[in-house]
Scaffold this motif. Structure first.
Motif, PDB file in Angstrom:
ATOM      1  N   ASN A  64     -30.837  24.370  32.755  1.00 18.97           N
ATOM      2  CA  ASN A  64     -32.038  25.223  32.806  1.00 18.97           C
ATOM      3  C   ASN A  64     -32.019  26.350  31.791  1.00 18.97           C
ATOM      4  O   ASN A  64     -33.020  27.033  31.609  1.00 18.97           O
ATOM      5  CB  ASN A  64     -32.255  25.777  34.219  1.00 18.97           C
ATOM      6  N   SER A  72     -34.296  21.129  35.698  1.00 20.06           N
ATOM      7  CA  SER A  72     -33.878  21.436  37.070  1.00 20.06           C
ATOM      8  C   SER A  72     -33.408  20.170  37.774  1.00 20.06           C
ATOM      9  O   SER A  72     -33.727  19.043  37.364  1.00 20.06           O
ATOM     10  CB  SER A  72     -35.052  22.040  37.864  1.00 20.06           C
ATOM     11  N   GLN A 108     -25.044  25.869  37.785  1.00 21.98           N
ATOM     12  CA  GLN A 108     -25.830  27.049  38.184  1.00 21.98           C
ATOM     13  C   GLN A 108     -27.265  26.907  37.705  1.00 21.98           C
ATOM     14  O   GLN A 108     -27.588  27.212  36.554  1.00 21.98           O
ATOM     15  CB  GLN A 108     -25.213  28.320  37.599  1.00 21.98           C
ATOM     16  N   ASP A 131     -31.583  27.302  39.091  1.00 20.27           N
ATOM     17  CA  ASP A 131     -32.501  27.775  40.122  1.00 20.27           C
ATOM     18  C   ASP A 131     -32.936  26.595  40.980  1.00 20.27           C
ATOM     19  O   ASP A 131     -33.003  25.450  40.525  1.00 20.27           O
ATOM     20  CB  ASP A 131     -33.726  28.435  39.479  1.00 20.27           C
ATOM     21  N   GLY A 132     -33.246  26.891  42.226  1.00 17.15           N
ATOM     22  CA  GLY A 132     -33.660  25.814  43.129  1.00 17.15           C
ATOM     23  C   GLY A 132     -32.458  24.978  43.527  1.00 17.15           C
ATOM     24  O   GLY A 132     -31.429  25.505  43.950  1.00 17.15           O
ATOM     25  N   ASP A 189     -29.198  23.335  43.016  1.00 14.35           N
ATOM     26  CA  ASP A 189     -28.158  23.515  42.004  1.00 14.35           C
ATOM     27  C   ASP A 189     -27.541  22.162  41.623  1.00 14.35           C
ATOM     28  O   ASP A 189     -27.826  21.121  42.234  1.00 14.35           O
ATOM     29  CB  ASP A 189     -27.097  24.525  42.450  1.00 14.35           C
TER      30      ASP A 189
END
Length: 236
Positions: free
Chosen positions: A9, A39, A59, A61-62, A64
Motif C-alpha cells: 500500500n 490492499s 503492514q 490498512d484494513g 493486513d
C-alpha cells in the motif's frame, strides 16, 4: 510464464519492488505477468488461481498482509508468499501460512533478487542445466554442480566437484547460456558459482575443495559483498 502479484500500500515501495522484479525477470529471460494491488481486500477480490508468487506487505490498512495470507491459504496451498515487513517478529507467524521468505524494509536490491531467484528455482522457472559438446559427445551438466568455468583463448574448461569438462567457446556465450544469479564473472578468465566459495581473501576466492579462483581488482568488493549477503540470507 510466471504470474507474480505485488500487494503493497506504500506507493514508493510498490514502484520500487515492481521495477526490481521486472529487472530480475528480464535478466533471466523469463516471460511474466505482474499484477499490483494496494490492499489485501483488493488482492482477494481479484485473486487469480494461477498466481505463482506473491510479494505481500504485512503492514497495510484494513486487512493486513498476515490475515490476507491466512485467507489465501484457505483456497490456495501452492502459491509462494514472500512477506515484506518492517518488523522481524512477524516471522514466527509466517510458519502458520507457510511463508517462503521475509524481506525487511527498506528492501535491499540484492536480498530481493536472491529471494526471488531462489523461489523461481524452487518452482522450476529458472534454467537448471546446460549442454556442452566435448569432442563428439554432448554432455548435460547441472548448473548446481558447476564450481567454476575458466577460459584460455577459445578453450573452455568446466569444473565440477567430481569432473572436468573441456569444450570450445567464449566466456560471454557461457554467461548468456547459464544466465544465473549465482554465477559471477570474477575475472576476465573465470566465472565462479558463489555457492562453492568457502572464503575470500584479497583478490582470491577459496572454494570448498580448497581450489583458488582469482578475483580481479575491480570485481573484488562486489563479489565479497555478494558472498557475505548470501551467507547472511541463508542464516536468516
Amino acid at each position: 510464464m510466471v504470474n507474480i502479484v505485488i500487494c503493497e500500500n506504500d506507493k514508493n515501495d510498490q514502484e520500487f519492488v515492481k521495477a526490481k522484479v521486472v529487472e530480475i525477470l528480464d535478466d533471466l529471460n523469463i516471460e511474466y505477468e505482474i499484477k499490483v494491488y494496494n490492499s489485501g481486500d483488493d488482492l482477494l477480490e481479484g485473486y487469480d488461481k494461477y498466481t505463482d508468487i506473491i510479494l505481500l506487505d504485512i503492514q497495510m490498512d484494513g486487512l493486513d498482509g498476515m490475515e490476507t495470507a491466512r485467507k489465501i491459504r484457505e483456497f490456495d496451498d501452492n502459491v509462494e508468499i514472500i512477506f515484506i515487513t518492517s518488523f522481524v517478529e512477524y516471522a514466527l507467524e509466517g510458519y502458520e501460512v507457510n511463508a517462503y521468505r521475509y524481506l525487511l524494509k527498506p528492501v535491499k536490491d540484492e536480498n530481493l533478487r536472491t529471494s526471488l531467484i531462489n523461489c523461481l528455482n524452487d518452482r522450476n522457472f529458472v534454467k537448471r542445466s546446460i549442454v556442452i559438446k566435448e569432442g563428439d559427445t554432448r554432455i548435460k551438466i547441472s548448473l548446481k554442480d558447476i564450481m567454476y568455468i575458466e577460459v584460455q583463448g577459445n578453450d573452455i574448461t568446466v569444473h565440477t566437484l567430481k569432473d572436468t569438462y573441456r569444450t570450445k567457446g567464449t566466456m560471454s556465450n557461457f554467461e548468456t547460456e547459464i544466465n544465473s544469479n549465482m554465477f559471477v564473472r570474477c575475472h576476465k578468465s573465470y566465472l565462479v558459482n558463489l555457492e562453492y566459495i568457502k572464503s575470500i581473501k584479497r583478490y582470491t576466492s577459496i572454494l570448498v575443495n580448497d581450489e583458488e579462483v582469482p578475483l580481479s581488482r575491480n570485481k573484488y568488493k562486489e563479489i565479497k559483498d555478494r558472498f557475505f549477503e548470501m551467507i547472511e540470507d541463508k542464516l536468516c
